[in-house]
Design an enzyme around this catalytic site. Structure first.
Site, PDB file in Angstrom:
ATOM      1  N   HIS A  51       0.671  -1.190   0.017  1.00 15.07           N
ATOM      2  CA  HIS A  51       0.524   0.165  -0.192  1.00 15.07           C
ATOM      3  C   HIS A  51       1.123   1.029  -0.265  1.00 15.07           C
ATOM      4  CE1 HIS A  51      -2.920  -2.398   1.661  1.00 15.07           C
ATOM      5  NE2 HIS A  51      -3.656  -2.727   0.245  1.00 15.07           N
ATOM      6  N   CYS A  59      10.450   7.649  -8.482  1.00 13.11           N
ATOM      7  CA  CYS A  59      11.338   8.356  -9.596  1.00 13.11           C
ATOM      8  C   CYS A  59      10.460   7.576 -10.441  1.00 13.11           C
ATOM      9  CB  CYS A  59      12.196   8.564 -10.176  1.00 13.11           C
ATOM     10  SG  CYS A  59      12.829   8.778 -11.462  1.00 13.11           S
ATOM     11  N   CYS A  84      14.103  12.908  -9.024  1.00 11.38           N
ATOM     12  CA  CYS A  84      15.149  11.584  -9.060  1.00 11.38           C
ATOM     13  C   CYS A  84      17.326  11.895  -9.018  1.00 11.38           C
ATOM     14  CB  CYS A  84      15.480  11.188 -10.240  1.00 11.38           C
ATOM     15  SG  CYS A  84      16.373   9.305  -9.979  1.00 11.38           S
ATOM     16  N   CYS A  89      19.276  10.563 -15.214  1.00 14.44           N
ATOM     17  CA  CYS A  89      17.256  10.995 -14.881  1.00 14.44           C
ATOM     18  C   CYS A  89      16.353  12.039 -14.990  1.00 14.44           C
ATOM     19  CB  CYS A  89      16.381  10.082 -13.738  1.00 14.44           C
ATOM     20  SG  CYS A  89      14.815   9.859 -14.453  1.00 14.44           S
TER      21      CYS A  89
END
Length: 183
Positions: A51, A59, A84, A89
């Site tokens: 959850h 990311c 990130c 990235c």
């Protein structure tokens, strides 16, 4: 005031981490969002947070996770305002907390099912086993034990039911295995 930041891992969290470090426990699945498995030292590679976690942002591009020391405050994969830091990235980070209509994280869910099917024994610790689909995971195992003070929907299918506090059961288990926790 009670908060996730002030919560501390219990004896059971620490015991599971120790058992995982000794390869006695292969994998831990939790529906709790409190991050206590991570705070107890459990490697992310050895547990699923089905959850999400109030301390984890992920990311949106490469999937790198960042475990923070504060509740991120988001729900349903909202952008956290950070990016990130993985080379090349730089994509946006998002919270990992599921809202009621959100699907379970595919990687964690798939691995949870696979690990349950491979397990010789699944221990269900302090759960009502009422939240689906995770509540049915023990049925995939060869055998499962329920440790819970209350009746669960899977009691009739369990190999063994222990109606006791989880910390007490884990203390006895570690004693029988002659394993001590580092304090």
């Amino acid at each position: 005031t009670p908060s996730f930041e002030n919560a501390k891992p219990t004896f059971t969290h620490r015991a599971l981490t120790k058992l995982a470090s000794l390869d006695i426990v292969n994998y831990v699945v939790t529906q709790n969002v409190d991050g206590l498995h991570r705070r107890s030292g459990m490697p992310r590679s050895k547990h699923a947070a089905l959850h999400g976690c109030v301390f984890t942002e992920k990311c949106e591009r490469c999937g790198e996770e960042y475990f923070r020391d504060r509740d991120l405050g988001g729900v349903s994969f909202q952008k956290t305002g950070r990016q990130c830091t993985v080379a090349d990235c730089g994509a946006d980070l998002r919270d990992t907390i599921l809202d009621w209509d959100d699907a379970l994280p595919e990687d964690d869910w798939d691995r949870s099912q696979d690990e349950s099917e491979r397990a010789d024994l699944v221990l269900t610790l302090g759960t009502s086993l009422r939240i689906e689909p995770a509540g049915s995971l023990p049925l995939r195992a060869k055998k499962f034990v329920i440790v819970n003070l209350q009746v669960t929907p899977l009691d009739d299918d369990a190999t063994l039911i222990i109606k006791e506090k989880v910390d007490m059961v884990m203390e006895h288990l570690l004693k029988e295995l002659n394993i001590e926790l580092d304090e």
